[in-house]
Every structure is written in C-alpha cells, then in structure tokens.
Write an enzyme that holds these catalytic residues in place. Sequence first.
Site, PDB file in Angstrom:
ATOM      1  N   LYS A 150     -27.769  90.613 117.232  1.00  0.00           N
ATOM      2  CA  LYS A 150     -28.342  91.968 117.311  1.00  0.00           C
ATOM      3  C   LYS A 150     -27.292  92.978 117.767  1.00  0.00           C
ATOM      4  CE  LYS A 150     -33.090  90.442 118.095  1.00  0.00           C
ATOM      5  NZ  LYS A 150     -32.923  88.999 118.318  1.00  0.00           N
ATOM      6  N   ASP A 194     -23.665  98.497 118.768  1.00  0.00           N
ATOM      7  CA  ASP A 194     -22.721  99.422 119.407  1.00  0.00           C
ATOM      8  C   ASP A 194     -21.942 100.185 118.333  1.00  0.00           C
ATOM      9  OD1 ASP A 194     -21.071 100.633 121.385  1.00  0.00           O
ATOM     10  OD2 ASP A 194     -21.380  98.877 122.666  1.00  0.00           O
TER      11      ASP A 194
HETATM   12  P1  5BU Z   1     -40.271  82.317 119.004  1.00  0.00           P
HETATM   13  O1  5BU Z   1     -40.053  81.206 119.957  1.00  0.00           O
HETATM   14  O2  5BU Z   1     -40.751  81.826 117.594  1.00  0.00           O
HETATM   15  O3  5BU Z   1     -41.122  83.407 119.572  1.00  0.00           O
HETATM   16  O4  5BU Z   1     -38.782  82.897 118.769  1.00  0.00           O
HETATM   17  C1  5BU Z   1     -38.527  83.982 117.924  1.00  0.00           C
HETATM   18  C2  5BU Z   1     -37.045  84.205 117.797  1.00  0.00           C
HETATM   19  O5  5BU Z   1     -36.841  85.288 116.916  1.00  0.00           O
HETATM   20  C3  5BU Z   1     -36.325  84.548 119.078  1.00  0.00           C
HETATM   21  O6  5BU Z   1     -35.033  83.990 119.023  1.00  0.00           O
HETATM   22  C4  5BU Z   1     -36.209  86.052 119.050  1.00  0.00           C
HETATM   23  O7  5BU Z   1     -35.030  86.470 119.689  1.00  0.00           O
HETATM   24  C5  5BU Z   1     -36.143  86.345 117.590  1.00  0.00           C
HETATM   25  N1  5BU Z   1     -36.743  87.624 117.186  1.00  0.00           N
HETATM   26  C6  5BU Z   1     -38.087  87.896 117.362  1.00  0.00           C
HETATM   27  O8  5BU Z   1     -38.847  87.098 117.881  1.00  0.00           O
HETATM   28  N2  5BU Z   1     -38.583  89.101 116.958  1.00  0.00           N
HETATM   29  C7  5BU Z   1     -37.807  90.053 116.379  1.00  0.00           C
HETATM   30  O9  5BU Z   1     -38.297  91.111 116.002  1.00  0.00           O
HETATM   31  C8  5BU Z   1     -36.436  89.756 116.227  1.00  0.00           C
HETATM   32  C9  5BU Z   1     -35.956  88.548 116.627  1.00  0.00           C
HETATM   33 BR1  5BU Z   1     -35.343  91.009 115.467  1.00  0.00          BR
END
Ligand code: 5BU
Length: 464
Positions: free
Chosen positions: A295, A298
Amino acid sequence: MGAIDQLILQLFDIEAFKFGSFKLKSGIQSPIYIDLRVIISYPDILRSVANHMNNILQNSNVSFNEICGVPYTALPIASIICVDYKRPMLLRRKEAKNYGTKKIIEGKFRPNDRCIIIEDIVTTGSSVIETAESLWAEGLQVTDAIVLIDREQHGEKNLQEKNIRLHRVLKISEVLDCLVRHGKITEEVSKNVSEFIHGNQMQLPTLKIEIEDKNISIPIRQRFQTIIKEKKSNLCLSADLTSLDEIIELSNLIGKNICMLKIHCDILTDFSMDKIQELKDVSRRLNFLLLEDRKFADIGNTVALQYTKGLFQIAEWADLVTVHVLPGEGIVQALEQAAQTINESRGCLLIAQMSSKGALTNNEDYVNGVIKCAEKYSDFVIGFISQSRLTTSDKYLHCTPGVHLTNTGDQLGQQYVTPRQAIDGRGADIVIVGRAILDSINRVKTAEAYQQECYQVYEELRKI
Ligand code: 5BU
C-alpha cells in the site's frame, strides 16, 4: 557372471525385452519393446530387482522418510523396498478420486518429509516428473528417483531440469551389450536399437506456463490470466502471518490451490532475502504470483526507494504490489520506472476501494481518478483492489478482499462478504481470503473449499 548380467539375462528369458518391429502408442515403429509388467509373475526376479535398487540406495546415501512407487509395475518393487527398509510407502493415484477426499497421494506423511520415487522404466521421465510434482504440491521434498531401466532417451536430462537425480540399475545400452555378449541378439539388432534410441531423444514438451515462467519478458498480466485458467483458481491467500518460515511451509501445502499469495513483509519477524527467495522459488514451482500488500502512499521519489531499497528490496521478489493513488499519479510513474531496473516483469494493483468500515476511498471522484491513472499506466497497472466492478474492460483484474464464508466482520472495522457476493455482486475476478483460511482448523482443506467455491461462481458468471 556378474549380478547385473544375470538380471539382464533373466529379464530376457521372461520376455521383458522383445526385439522386432513394434508400433508404439505414439505411432512410431520401434525395434525394441520393453514390458516389465511380466516380473510380477517371477518372485525371484522381483526380489533381485528390489535388491539392486537397495544397493543403489545404500551406495548413493540418499536419505528418505517415504518411498513412492509409480503405478503400476513399480508398485510391487516399491513395496519390497519399503518392507526391507521399514519405511512407509506412498502412492500417487493416476486420477484423483472424484468422491470422498479427492486425495491424489495416498499414504501418511508430514510436510517436508523426504521421499524417493521408484519407477520401472524411464523414457522421457514424464511419469516421474508428474509424480514428483504431486508430491511437491503436498510439501514433500523429492530430489531422487530410482529406476530399473533407463531407455536413455533424454529422461535423465529432463529430470535434471526439474532438479531430480536419476539413479538406474540398467541403461538400455548395457542391456544391449550384455545380450550381444551372451549371444542372445546379433550385433546388427543391437546397432538397430541403438540407432533408434539415439534418433528418438525425447525432450519433454515444455508446458506453456513454464515457458512463460522462464521467459522473464512475459507480461505479468498475461501470466496471471494463464495461471487462473490453468489452475482453475481465482483465490488469493492473504498470508498475514508473522513468520516467513510458516508462510513458506503453508505455501508449499496451499500453493497448488491459489493463483496468488499476498503478504505484508513488514509484519514478518524473520524476514531475510534468502528466505524470501525460498518463497519465490515455491511460487515459481507451484505457479502462483507473489503480491506484497505494501500500500505505497508517498511521493514518487520516496516510493521508488521503498520499492527497491531497504531491508525488504520488494521489487526483487514481489511480482505485484498494491498502491494508493492518493498522492497523485507520480507514485505509479515512479514505481513503473523503478521496476524497469528489474530483470522480470512487474506490475501493480491500484487500491480503488477498501473493505473497511468508513473508508474514505469509497467516493466516486476518488475512484474515477484511480481508473484514469490505471488507463494512463496500463502497462504497469494490471488491476484494482476494489469492492465493485470499476470498468468493463477485461484488461484489469478486480481483486476483492474482505471475504469470509461465515463471518460478517471483525472488531476493527473489517467487513466481510461471501465469495459469491464478492464475485457476483461486486464483480471480483480474484477473491482475497485471509483469516477465513488461516484461523480454520484445517487450512489446506479450507483453502481447497474456497478455491472450489470461488472458481465455480467465477466460471458460472464469466463463462470461462
Ligand atoms: P482477512 O483476514 O481476510 O480479513 O484479511 C484481508 C487482507 O486483505 C488483509 O491482509 C488486509 O490488509 C487486506 N485488505 C483488506 O482487508 N481490505 C482492503 O480494502 C485492502 C486490503 Br486494500
């Protein structure tokens, strides 16, 4: 008479070798036909074959936990060796069962166990390679195969390319020499067979995806799309674990089920370039992409440094990275330029919408800006992290996190939808799943279930 000559003559007597003119499966006319299935009718010969293989095992110092026989002829041989060594046996089904467990490898083992493969005859080596690939996919280590006869038709080299050492009891040239010496065949027959063997060196047809893997100039977008279709997987595992060792172990087990593995390198307590190289090797072997969910957010100059330098040197190993377009399109320009210093194809996913409650990204102007940026840098931007379908163009892969089959969210703002809602309702191509798999009792089985569910819905809707 030496033991090897004795074995060759025994095999000749039971008509394991036939000379004449034989039409092979491929349609080619061959002056030799080798049929080792007959040995199951001769216990002494079976015993002797296993003894010869045992000798090889002892002399080569190959260490192993299990032995895997390739069906069918090698199975009885492998069984004898297993009993001799008191080691468990594995076997690879020719077809995965389509009922019950769908296992392709039968038998008990632990990830990282060392396994050797036993085969009766090697021509191109393809059956040994197929077996090794199934074992690798289960997290086993396979580096050696023992065969009774090597037809010397490029099998050894084909195996070498896959890092498998070939040990053989007999080479076809030794068989021919021995049979001539003992007056079983004429010099002329032997010459005929040798010429046939030399004229039929069979390099394995390289799978399309392997060409792509080796061809570093292949655009990442194309590779991604091929992986999804070939593996029938649009599942990305979000491996949010703090140990890279654990991620490597898990990816060995789950790699076959996913098209992409997403990590956050800055949460790892044991990161090193050597270890991340190991993960990259697994990703190449099991054919999935590596996404660093960095992500970036900067100014261009800073992100170029964050991408290529520091402890993580992300550009060296991550096929894809995630990028916020908040600072303006200079951020993407900078990453694209930095990626050009790398000798492999790289790309990025722009974060268009987030799954978390109250995300400020989720307004129309912002999302339109993101789409415009994607279009301007479409060689480097291969898709979006999104919560809805942003464009009708097939060029951009829509990747959707926040997916769980049974939960609706967590205590910190994450919001979940089901795979069907993500793909059908929100237009996802790729479904990103983290804790739904990581926190399950059986990660492998859960990953398999998510893979199936996600791809089935995807196929239904997009008619792949
Ligand atoms: P989860 O354990 O399925 O909730 O993990 C979701 C992953 O996706 C986690 O690594 C977040 O940093 C990533 N993510 C997210 O959940 N939502 C977003 O909008 C974004 C990334 Br961009």
